[in-house]
Scaffold this active site. Sequence first.
Site, PDB file in Angstrom:
ATOM      1  N   CYS A   1       0.800  -1.228   0.000  1.00 13.60           N
ATOM      2  CA  CYS A   1       0.000   0.000   0.000  1.00 13.60           C
ATOM      3  C   CYS A   1       0.834   1.280   0.000  1.00 13.60           C
ATOM      4  O   CYS A   1       0.275   2.371  -0.099  1.00 13.60           O
ATOM      5  CB  CYS A   1      -0.948  -0.001   1.199  1.00 13.60           C
ATOM      6  SG  CYS A   1      -2.081  -1.401   1.189  1.00 13.60           S
TER       7      CYS A   1
ATOM      8  N   CYS B   1       0.320   2.511   6.606  1.00 11.38           N
ATOM      9  CA  CYS B   1       0.736   1.133   6.881  1.00 11.38           C
ATOM     10  C   CYS B   1       0.752   0.387   5.554  1.00 11.38           C
ATOM     11  O   CYS B   1       0.246   0.869   4.540  1.00 11.38           O
ATOM     12  CB  CYS B   1      -0.237   0.466   7.847  1.00 11.38           C
ATOM     13  SG  CYS B   1      -1.953   0.444   7.243  1.00 11.38           S
TER      14      CYS B   1
END
Length: 479
Positions: free
Chosen positions: A143, A463
């Site tokens: 991500c 994250c």
Amino acid sequence: MTSILTYTFKNLPSTSKWALRFSVRPLSCSSQLRATPGPAVAAQTKSKKTLAKPNIRNVVVVDGVRTPFLLSGTSYKDLMPHDVARAALLGLLHRTSVPKEVVDYIIFGTVIQEVKTSNVAREAALGAGFSDKTPAHTVTMACISANQAMTTGVGLIASGQCDVVVAGGVELMSDVPIRHSRKMRKMLLDLNKAKTLGQRLSLLSKFRLNFLSPELPAVAEFSTSETMGHSADRLAAAFAVSRTEQDEYALRSHSLAKKAQDEGLLSDVVPFKVPGKDTVTKDNGIRPSSLEQMAKLKPAFIKPYGTVTAANSSFLTDGASAMLIMAEEKALAMGYKPKAYLRDFVYVSQDPKDQLLLGPTYATPKVLEKAGLTLNDVDAFEFHEAFSGQILANFKAMDSDWFAQNYMGRKTKVGLPPLEKFNTWGGSLSLGHPFGATGCRLVMAAANRLRKEGGQYGLVAACAAGGQGHAMIVEAYPK
């Protein structure tokens, strides 16, 4: 060291010291989570020092754009990833009028690669009309892939290797690669090598119907085989984050995103004329609901008692983003007025089983210390919202001296970002999360908010799968 979640679940979540420790200061408060930031935010901003460093080139963001982020399976479903990435590049060229020939390098992030265009940066660049002499490569870091694309570009410019870099990212969840089973793949490869009819018939005789079972991709950790949603549910339980808190935070995200969209604040979105279809002009995942409707949804991962649902999770998204990054002197020489400086950044890694989604907690203090700033110096926070439970668990971890001392090696807690400065134009829960493209959206949201609100410093954090994380300081360019 005993992991957070293992300890919690071995010692009865309802009565464990962990659950008690992290529920003493609950974050659930409708008035707090639904609070709409007012103009007072800008009035509180004070003039601070610049973060320029001696003998290091200043790197600036001239501008950045993104295609509308769409729910997978909607208007982009018949495209390939490079089509969407090309649209972002064309939007950037139109927005900035930068001559293609001055771009030294192009870097894109992506996560689930289309095998036909594994270097999607190169294919998109050629499709957008960039010179075949302009190098391009693709990075992947879950991500935070677009974050890695940006910081790679920063490194190329700061080191003097390049003056102008385009960084971005793309994800197309509408058409992910689905593979044959390994047995089927092996048989097909062996058939391709067979030289005689007898060899082919011998191989075909070994075929079994279960060879046809496909291998479907999953948003799961290779090292643990656990889906990210399941991990988010365990994390929320470990930090005593309730279902109500998660739903309230998700409603806040969607409400603020809808407000920002209606007020024209999402200026990084560029229209995209989808071939054979209408022009797409805005994100289509922003859907403010009600707590009553959200409460009716069943748990999505841990059933029947989990707290993570479709309503408080980010959804599978198609989209692409692109940013024009330059050395400051080059931008000024070309007559540009940059939007922001890209300053200090860090990457962190933790245990992918029990601290998978705590990257922002670990990265935030490191980047602040590296930049010589405190949490109070930050005017705009832009954190990636994978799940409501992930955001709220990070909040509780950041606001805990105990967690800082026992897991971060710090004497005191990081501190809690004030909600009136946090993701005030919505976040990944509502705007969408194309895995490879979100990083650029975060940086442009921070840069645009700083310009709108008169702030100086933004903090971007995210994250990522693998237990990794990223944080970066964005400094507003003087008006």
